[in-house]
Design a protein around this motif. Sequence first.
Motif, PDB file in Angstrom:
ATOM      1  N   GLU A  11      -1.463   0.421   8.211  1.00  0.00           N
ATOM      2  CA  GLU A  11      -1.058  -0.653   7.310  1.00  0.00           C
ATOM      3  C   GLU A  11       0.409  -0.497   6.912  1.00  0.00           C
ATOM      4  N   ALA A  12       0.836   0.746   6.707  1.00  0.00           N
ATOM      5  CA  ALA A  12       2.247   0.984   6.375  1.00  0.00           C
ATOM      6  C   ALA A  12       3.153   0.595   7.537  1.00  0.00           C
ATOM      7  N   VAL A  13       2.732   0.903   8.756  1.00  0.00           N
ATOM      8  CA  VAL A  13       3.516   0.535   9.932  1.00  0.00           C
ATOM      9  C   VAL A  13       3.613  -0.983  10.052  1.00  0.00           C
ATOM     10  N   ALA A  14       2.495  -1.670   9.844  1.00  0.00           N
ATOM     11  CA  ALA A  14       2.505  -3.131   9.915  1.00  0.00           C
ATOM     12  C   ALA A  14       3.435  -3.720   8.852  1.00  0.00           C
ATOM     13  N   ALA A  21       6.197  12.682  -1.539  1.00  0.00           N
ATOM     14  CA  ALA A  21       6.211  11.612  -2.533  1.00  0.00           C
ATOM     15  C   ALA A  21       6.255  10.275  -1.800  1.00  0.00           C
ATOM     16  N   ILE A  22       5.445   9.300  -2.234  1.00  0.00           N
ATOM     17  CA  ILE A  22       5.369   8.019  -1.524  1.00  0.00           C
ATOM     18  C   ILE A  22       5.775   6.843  -2.418  1.00  0.00           C
ATOM     19  N   ASP A  23       6.483   7.133  -3.506  1.00  0.00           N
ATOM     20  CA  ASP A  23       6.875   6.070  -4.437  1.00  0.00           C
ATOM     21  C   ASP A  23       7.776   5.032  -3.779  1.00  0.00           C
ATOM     22  N   LYS A  24       8.678   5.479  -2.908  1.00  0.00           N
ATOM     23  CA  LYS A  24       9.614   4.557  -2.275  1.00  0.00           C
ATOM     24  C   LYS A  24       8.892   3.554  -1.386  1.00  0.00           C
ATOM     25  N   ALA A  25       7.929   4.014  -0.600  1.00  0.00           N
ATOM     26  CA  ALA A  25       7.162   3.110   0.259  1.00  0.00           C
ATOM     27  C   ALA A  25       6.351   2.128  -0.572  1.00  0.00           C
ATOM     28  N   ARG A  26       5.806   2.609  -1.693  1.00  0.00           N
ATOM     29  CA  ARG A  26       5.057   1.708  -2.574  1.00  0.00           C
ATOM     30  C   ARG A  26       5.950   0.588  -3.098  1.00  0.00           C
ATOM     31  N   ALA A  27       7.167   0.963  -3.495  1.00  0.00           N
ATOM     32  CA  ALA A  27       8.049  -0.012  -4.134  1.00  0.00           C
ATOM     33  C   ALA A  27       8.656  -0.985  -3.136  1.00  0.00           C
ATOM     34  N   GLU A  28       9.131  -0.482  -1.988  1.00  0.00           N
ATOM     35  CA  GLU A  28       9.904  -1.328  -1.076  1.00  0.00           C
ATOM     36  C   GLU A  28       9.062  -1.983   0.012  1.00  0.00           C
ATOM     37  N   TRP A  45       3.263  -1.257  -0.260  1.00  0.00           N
ATOM     38  CA  TRP A  45       2.147  -0.572   0.399  1.00  0.00           C
ATOM     39  C   TRP A  45       1.593   0.512  -0.507  1.00  0.00           C
ATOM     40  N   ASN A  46       0.288   0.729  -0.395  1.00  0.00           N
ATOM     41  CA  ASN A  46      -0.340   1.791  -1.176  1.00  0.00           C
ATOM     42  C   ASN A  46      -1.593   2.255  -0.449  1.00  0.00           C
TER      43      ASN A  46
END
Length: 682
Positions: free
Chosen positions: A580-583, A646-653, A656-657
Amino acid sequence: MITIGVTAAGGGIGQSVLHALSRSAKDIRTVAMDANRNSLGLYWADKAFLIPRVSGETYIDKLLEISRNEHIDILVPGLDIELPVLARHRERFLEQGCTVLVGSPEVVDLCRDKYNLSVFCRERALPFVRTFLLEDACGLAETLDYPVIVKPRGGSASAGARLVFNPNQLRSIPADRNSIVQDYLPPRPLGSRAPTGKASTGALDQSNELSIQFYVTVSGTILGGFASVNLLKNGIPVEIEPAPGHPALEESLPVVKALVEKGLRGPVNLQGRLTADGRIGFFEINPRFTGITGLRASFEYREVEAAVADLTLADDTLTGGFLDYRPGYFGMRYVADTIVPVERMQNVCDVSAAGPVKSERKTGNVSQHVLVTGASGYFGANIVEKLLERSGTVRIHALVRNDQGRNKLEKALGETDRLLFMNGQLPAGLPDLHGIDTVVHAASERLCADPSRFFLINTEGTRTLLEKMEKAGVKRLVYISSQAVYGTQSPPLWTEEMPIRPETPYASSKWMGEVLSLGDGYRVPEIIVLRVARLYGLGHFLRWEELPHKFARLAAESRPLTVFGSENEIDLIHVKDAAEAVAAASLAQFSGPGKRIFNIGGGCPVTISRFAAICAEAAVDRGLDKPRIALQDEGEIRTPLRWGMAIDKARAELGWNPVHKLLPGIADLIGCRLRCSGPEEK
C-alpha cells in the motif's frame, strides 16, 4: 506508389528517416509505428499505428499484420533493439511482399556485441580499438593506458559509458560479463594528430568523433561513403562537419567488406577516432541508419532513397546515383517545438484494440503506466495486486524473467486487461521503457552465497535501469531499498535524516542503488526511495523458509520454535501494508519533482522472544497445541541488535499508515499453512 513503414517513429533514427523521405520527389507513402502515442514521428507520416514494445510477445505478429494490411513494401527499423528480432523474422515479411531493411541475424548480432566485434576485427587485422571483457581487463589493470572506457557490450548512443582513471577504480567495478573495457582515444581536431587532452573528469568528451556511412546493396556492392567529424551531446550528434575524402573512408572499406561476407546489407555506420599515428580506430559499428540520416540527405547523400531504389529496382548504378555530396555547408541539429491536434492523436490506430483509442493524458484523475520490476516475487506480486486495486486509469506493466514467471503471476492475480507483461532481467536484458510513466523497482538479490551477486543485481542493475529510464523519458522512480542500510550502530527509532552505515554486502548494494538513484547522474525528475522493514504476512508466493514465515510454518506443524538472540529487536511490516505504501508513492501527486526518502516499517519493533510468543499464541487461536519455545542464546552476554524505523514522515506525506496487526497476521499464515500441503513458493 511505394509504401515504406518506419518503426520507433518517435526516436531519433525514425524521425530522421521520415525527414529524409519527406524530401524525396518519389511517390512514397509512409506508415509510422511506435509504442508511444506521444511520439512526434507518428504525425509526420501518412498513416500511424500504435504497436507493442519489441519485448512484447505480439510485437512481430502486429508488425506483420500492419505490413500485410497496409501493403508495406519496405520496413525500416528505427531502434537498435529491434534489429535482431527483425533479422530473425525477415523471411516472414518477405513472404508477404515486405522487405525489412536489415542484414543477416549473424551480422546484426556481431555488430551489437562490441566484444565479439573486436575479436572479429582483431583476427582480420582490421582497425578496431583494443577491447576487453571487464573481468579480463581487471586482470590486466596495471598494464592498461588510462583513462579507459567502461561500457555495455550491447549499448548504443554512449549509454552507460564512463571513464576510469586508474587500476583501483577499474577493479572496484562489480564483475559483469555484459561490460567491456576499451582503449580511450582522446579527441583530435580534423587535420591534426595532436589530442585536445585526455579527460580529467568522469565526463566523456564527445567532440571530434568520426562517423563513416556506407550503403550495401542486395547484391553485396558497397556504395557511397560519407565521412563527418561530429560533436555529440549525450551520444547525440549536434554539430556535423562533412569530411569528404577523409582517409578513414578508405581505411573502413576492409571492415565493411568483411561484414558483407557475414551478411551485411543496407546502411552501415562506423564510429571512431584518430589514433596517435593518424590512423582510424573504430569503437562501434551499427548496421542501420542513424540520427543524422536526414541531415545527410540535406547534403544530397540520400541514403534512404538509395535503399528504396536498391530494393525496388535492384540496379546498383541507379542506387549509387543518390549517394552524392553537396559541398560548402556545415550541419547542426537543434531542439524544435511543435503542436499536434488532439483529435489527430485520438485517431492513431491501436492494432491491439478493436479500433481507435482515446488519448491518455496525466491530468486530474491521471492515466498512468506503471512498471513493476521483480513482479513475480513475494513483494513484487503483492505490489502489482495493490496497484490493480487502484483506479482503473492505472495500467500495470509487470516485468518478469520469462514465460514461467508470467504464467505464475497470471494464475495468482487472474486475467485483467490492465495487467501487461514485459520480459527482461537485470542487469542486462531490460526492455525498452518508452511509454512508461513510473517504475517501481522491486527486483533485487536478497539471499546469495556470492556477495558479488548483490552488487551485480542490486547496484549495477539499478544503474542500467536508470539509463533505460532516462533514455525513455520516464518521470518517476520508486526505488525499494531496505532498513538494512542503517546498520545497527545507531539506537532506533531511525529517521530518514540519520547517517547510513551498511554492514553487509546486501545492505551496501542497496545503499549504492540509493546513491545512484538520488545522485545527479541521471535525468529522472522524481525519485522516491522507500526503506522497507522485514516483510511478513499472507500474500502471493510466500517464503516459508525465512523468518518470520518459518516460525508460522513450524507452529502450524506443532514443532518447537528455536530462538537465537532472544533480545534482538526486529521491525516487521505486513506485506499488504508495505505494498500500500508503494502504491501511494507511485501514484501520489507531489507539489513538484524532487528526491524523497521514506521509512516504511511496522511502527512498533518487537524482540525475537516476543515474536515467538506471538506465534505460539496465534497457533492456539487456530486450535493447535501451543508450540514449545526453545531459547538458544549463547552463554556470554552480548549487546542486543535493535532494528526499528520511525514512520512519521510517510504517514504525513504519503497519507499512509500500517493497519495490519502482528497476531492476526501470523494467525493467517498458520491457517494458510494448515490448508496447503506444501509451500506456495520458497
